[in-house]
Design a protein around this motif. Structure first.
Motif, PDB file in Angstrom:
ATOM      1  N   ASN A   1       1.872   3.425  -4.305  1.00  0.00           N
ATOM      2  CA  ASN A   1       1.037   2.977  -3.420  1.00  0.00           C
ATOM      3  C   ASN A   1       0.495   4.061  -2.380  1.00  0.00           C
ATOM      4  OD1 ASN A   1       0.863   0.261  -4.131  1.00  0.00           O
ATOM      5  ND2 ASN A   1       2.666  -0.351  -2.792  1.00  0.00           N
ATOM      6  N   SER A   2      -0.635   4.096  -1.957  1.00  0.00           N
ATOM      7  CA  SER A   2      -1.266   5.197  -1.146  1.00  0.00           C
ATOM      8  C   SER A   2      -1.153   6.629  -1.857  1.00  0.00           C
ATOM      9  CB  SER A   2      -0.287   5.162   0.247  1.00  0.00           C
ATOM     10  OG  SER A   2      -0.348   4.022   0.937  1.00  0.00           O
ATOM     11  N   VAL A   3      -1.606   6.578  -3.041  1.00  0.00           N
ATOM     12  CA  VAL A   3      -1.710   8.041  -3.699  1.00  0.00           C
ATOM     13  C   VAL A   3      -2.972   8.013  -4.194  1.00  0.00           C
ATOM     14  CG1 VAL A   3       0.687   7.883  -4.508  1.00  0.00           C
ATOM     15  CG2 VAL A   3      -0.733   6.765  -5.896  1.00  0.00           C
TER      16      VAL A   3
ATOM     17  N   TRP B   1     -15.624   1.147  -3.473  1.00  0.00           N
ATOM     18  CA  TRP B   1     -14.478   0.781  -2.862  1.00  0.00           C
ATOM     19  C   TRP B   1     -14.378  -0.741  -2.644  1.00  0.00           C
ATOM     20  CZ3 TRP B   1     -14.194  -1.565   2.069  1.00  0.00           C
ATOM     21  CH2 TRP B   1     -15.606  -1.491   2.845  1.00  0.00           C
ATOM     22  N   GLN B   2     -13.130  -1.176  -2.678  1.00  0.00           N
ATOM     23  CA  GLN B   2     -12.785  -2.745  -2.451  1.00  0.00           C
ATOM     24  C   GLN B   2     -11.455  -2.829  -1.562  1.00  0.00           C
ATOM     25  OE1 GLN B   2     -10.759  -5.280  -5.802  1.00  0.00           O
ATOM     26  NE2 GLN B   2     -12.946  -5.996  -5.673  1.00  0.00           N
TER      27      GLN B   2
ATOM     28  N   VAL C   1     -12.110  -0.815   6.042  1.00  0.00           N
ATOM     29  CA  VAL C   1     -11.474  -0.157   4.902  1.00  0.00           C
ATOM     30  C   VAL C   1      -9.963  -0.823   4.850  1.00  0.00           C
ATOM     31  CG1 VAL C   1     -10.627   1.906   4.256  1.00  0.00           C
ATOM     32  CG2 VAL C   1     -12.885   1.843   5.098  1.00  0.00           C
ATOM     33  N   ASP C   2      -9.291  -1.004   5.961  1.00  0.00           N
ATOM     34  CA  ASP C   2      -8.062  -1.536   6.167  1.00  0.00           C
ATOM     35  C   ASP C   2      -8.043  -3.098   6.305  1.00  0.00           C
ATOM     36  OD1 ASP C   2      -9.055  -1.528   8.633  1.00  0.00           O
ATOM     37  OD2 ASP C   2      -7.393  -0.643   9.574  1.00  0.00           O
TER      38      ASP C   2
ATOM     39  N   LYS D   1      -4.796  -3.734   0.844  1.00  0.00           N
ATOM     40  CA  LYS D   1      -4.773  -2.919  -0.356  1.00  0.00           C
ATOM     41  C   LYS D   1      -6.028  -2.502  -0.674  1.00  0.00           C
ATOM     42  CE  LYS D   1      -3.486  -2.406  -5.171  1.00  0.00           C
ATOM     43  NZ  LYS D   1      -2.808  -3.223  -6.392  1.00  0.00           N
ATOM     44  N   PHE D   2      -6.331  -0.925  -0.426  1.00  0.00           N
ATOM     45  CA  PHE D   2      -7.700  -0.355  -0.472  1.00  0.00           C
ATOM     46  C   PHE D   2      -7.770   0.357  -1.889  1.00  0.00           C
ATOM     47  CE2 PHE D   2     -10.054   3.689   0.023  1.00  0.00           C
ATOM     48  CZ  PHE D   2     -11.455   2.938   0.245  1.00  0.00           C
ATOM     49  N   THR D   3      -8.774   0.467  -2.890  1.00  0.00           N
ATOM     50  CA  THR D   3      -8.989   1.072  -3.870  1.00  0.00           C
ATOM     51  C   THR D   3     -10.512   1.559  -3.804  1.00  0.00           C
ATOM     52  OG1 THR D   3      -9.662  -0.759  -5.349  1.00  0.00           O
ATOM     53  CG2 THR D   3      -7.359  -0.100  -5.179  1.00  0.00           C
TER      54      THR D   3
END
Length: 562
Positions: A105-107, A206-207, A302-303, A167-169
């Motif tokens: 996560n977060s990469v 983004w999502q 975004v968050d 969860k952001f992508t």
């Protein structure tokens, strides 16, 4: 926040990267390959192999001293790959990239393509795929946030309090202007570390999703989560409980759409980006990069959390951070392209010209010639020769028959030896044996030797040089069967070879066209000479010595203008 052990790991990598970079900087300036060709230079500015056809005219003007600046060389492209930590700076804290419950996560992962515009600026195309996730130890009101407010259970459970998560992508593609100045060095030839900054823009798909139910579809029971406070121990206990609660990793609900620009389930937004980077040169092909980048899409979701109620205009927009490490590779033919220009010091050519000129114009030496016969006073044994009188290499009037009367006073220029001594007019004292008396007799081929020098890169004969060649022509006319070798001193470069050919040709053309000497009496040699590269030497041909009276120019496109 990123765990301290990852910061320590990045510091160790930086220290390891510095060792080969500084070791390379201490290497001696010498011939080490085409990328460092001349006295430590990144490239030889006089070599036309690095100049594309579109800029060749400027390079020719520079080589011919018609323009003060050399053309920009062809330089390599840079292709890079990178990976790092991807964070969201917003209302909900991003978590570390590697956890037992949610690995990776977060990469983020990315690739770049960069091309220099000049020594200080370049353009870079960058693609980054990133994902970030997190949860907040602070409680929020379920009635004030979507989609929590639409789930009845959360209005009564735990006093209507919930814990935000997300969860952001994203897929980001940007074009950036990159700037650097530390390659312009005044005290050394090259740099092995490049500090750069960049700014640009593009598009981001983004999502953002949030998790509102466990793996069984039931609402989370937040009553078992200890309330977090600003105290570190309380906050850690809350985070540990939430990590266990959210470990199913299922994100069911998509956050509220902010616009109608969609690409599948992703929102499509313009993005602005900027940052700083540090690049370490590991070799002529590979470099190591550390980079910190911020991206802004003008959204507070975004968050997954918006500070103001739905429909409000929140000034608190979220930022996206990508801290990465990567490798970059220089792509191109090193025989035709120099390193990317942010590794090239433009001052290097200037300083090397000052220290050891190869192209710089130097002041012409002042060599006095009082009588104007082409022989300087220092070497002139007859300093008072009348104007226009042909002289030998010692500056004395020619005496073809050696009877002691110079040719310009000799009424019988070729007096047979048996008729000497002669009177004051150079006429012999023996009876004439026949009609051939007084005509030119056999003459040896001892025409002497000398040199004609040119100014700068020109192939134009000076008046002194023309006087000197006129003397040579007078001697050659008395010996039509003798040949003269005209030899230039060509260096290693294409420009010097063509310049030597131009000067040899100028000498022979003057003697053949102006002084009416048959071109067959010359042997054309534009290489092989020694001494000053700006001079052309001539000498009598040895008995039996032959050679062409003309040769094709070696590099006509680099011809010296007269």
């Amino acid at each position: 926040m990123v765990n301290k052990k990852y910061i320590l790991l990045a510091g160790v990598c930086s220290a390891l990267a510095l060792q080969p970079a500084f070791a390379q900087e201490s290497a001696p300036a010498s011939w080490t390959g085409r990328d460092m060709t001349y006295r430590g230079q990144s490239y030889d500015a006089l070599d036309t192999a690095y100049i594309p056809a579109s800029r060749m005219e400027q390079q020719k003007q520079y080589l011919n001293h018609q323009y003060a600046f050399p053309a920009k060389p062809r330089n390599m492209w840079e292709l890079g790959i990178n990976a790092g930590v991807y964070n969201v700076f917003g209302d909900v804290t991003s978590k570390t990239p590697f956890t037992a419950a949610k690995p990776l996560n977060s990469v983020g992962f990315g690739a770049t393509l960069r091309k220099a515009l000049g020594y200080s600026t370049s353009l870079r195309l960058q693609y980054v795929y990133g994902m970030a996730s997190g949860f907040d130890y602070r409680t929020r009101s379920a009635s004030g946030e979507l989609p929590w407010s639409g789930i009845p259970a959360y209005q009564t459970m735990n006093g209507g309090k919930i814990y935000s998560n997300y969860k952001f992508t994203s897929h980001e593609l940007t074009l950036q202007l990159v700037g650097n100045i530390n390659n312009i060095k005044f005290n050394k030839a090259k740099n092995s570390v490049s500090l750069y900054g960049f700014i640009g823009g593009g598009l981001m798909a983004w999502q953002t999703k949030i998790s509102t139910a466990d793996k069984n579809g039931a609402a989370y029971d937040f009553s078992k989560v200890p309330a977090g406070t600003q105290q570190w121990k309380d906050r850690k206990a809350t985070n540990d409980a939430l990590k266990e609660l959210f470990k199913d990793g299922q994100y069911e609900s998509v956050n509220r759409k902010e616009s109608h620009s969609m690409m599948g389930d992703n929102q499509l937004s313009p993005v602005l980006t900027g940052g700083l980077g540090l690049q370490f040169k590991l070799g002529n092909r590979v470099s190591l990069n550390f980079e910190e980048k911020l991206s802004w899409i003008g959204s507070d979701l975004v968050d997954g959390v918006q500070m103001q109620p739905a429909g409000g205009l929140s000034p608190d927009k979220d930022l996206i951070n990508y801290a990465s490490v990567g490798l970059s590779f220089n792509i191109g033919n090193k025989k035709r392209s120099v390193l990317p220009l942010w590794w090239v010091n433009p001052m290097d050519h200037i300083y090397n010209e000052l220290a050891d000129p190869r192209h710089m114009k130097l002041p012409d030496p002042v060599l006095p010639d009082t009588d104007g016969d082409g022989v300087t006073d220092q070497f002139d044994k007859c300093p008072d020769t009348p104007a226009g009188v042909a002289v030998d290499v010692h500056g004395c009037p020619l005496d073809t028959d050696g009877d002691g009367v110079p040719d310009y006073k000799d009424k019988q220029r070729i007096t047979p030896t048996e008729c000497q001594p002669v009177d004051v007019d150079g006429i012999g004292k023996c009876p004439c044996p026949g009609p051939e008396c007084g005509t030119v007799g056999p003459v040896g081929c001892n025409l002497g030797a000398g040199s004609v020098c040119f100014k700068g890169s020109s192939a134009k004969l000076s008046s002194e040089a023309q006087n000197q060649l006129a003397n040579l022509a007078a001697q050659m006319k008395t010996a039509p069967t003798c040949k003269v070798v005209v030899m230039g001193n060509a260096g290693n470069s294409k420009v010097q070879q063509q310049r030597s050919w131009d000067r040899v040709n100028a000498v022979i053309e003057y003697l053949s066209e102006t002084q009416q000497i048959s071109r067959d009496q010359f042997i054309f040699q534009y290489t092989g000479g020694t001494g000053d590269v700006n001079c052309v030497m001539y000498r009598s041909a040895m008995p039996g010595e032959e050679g062409p009276s003309n040769l094709p120019p070696p590099h006509p496109q680099l011809g010296t203008k007269k």
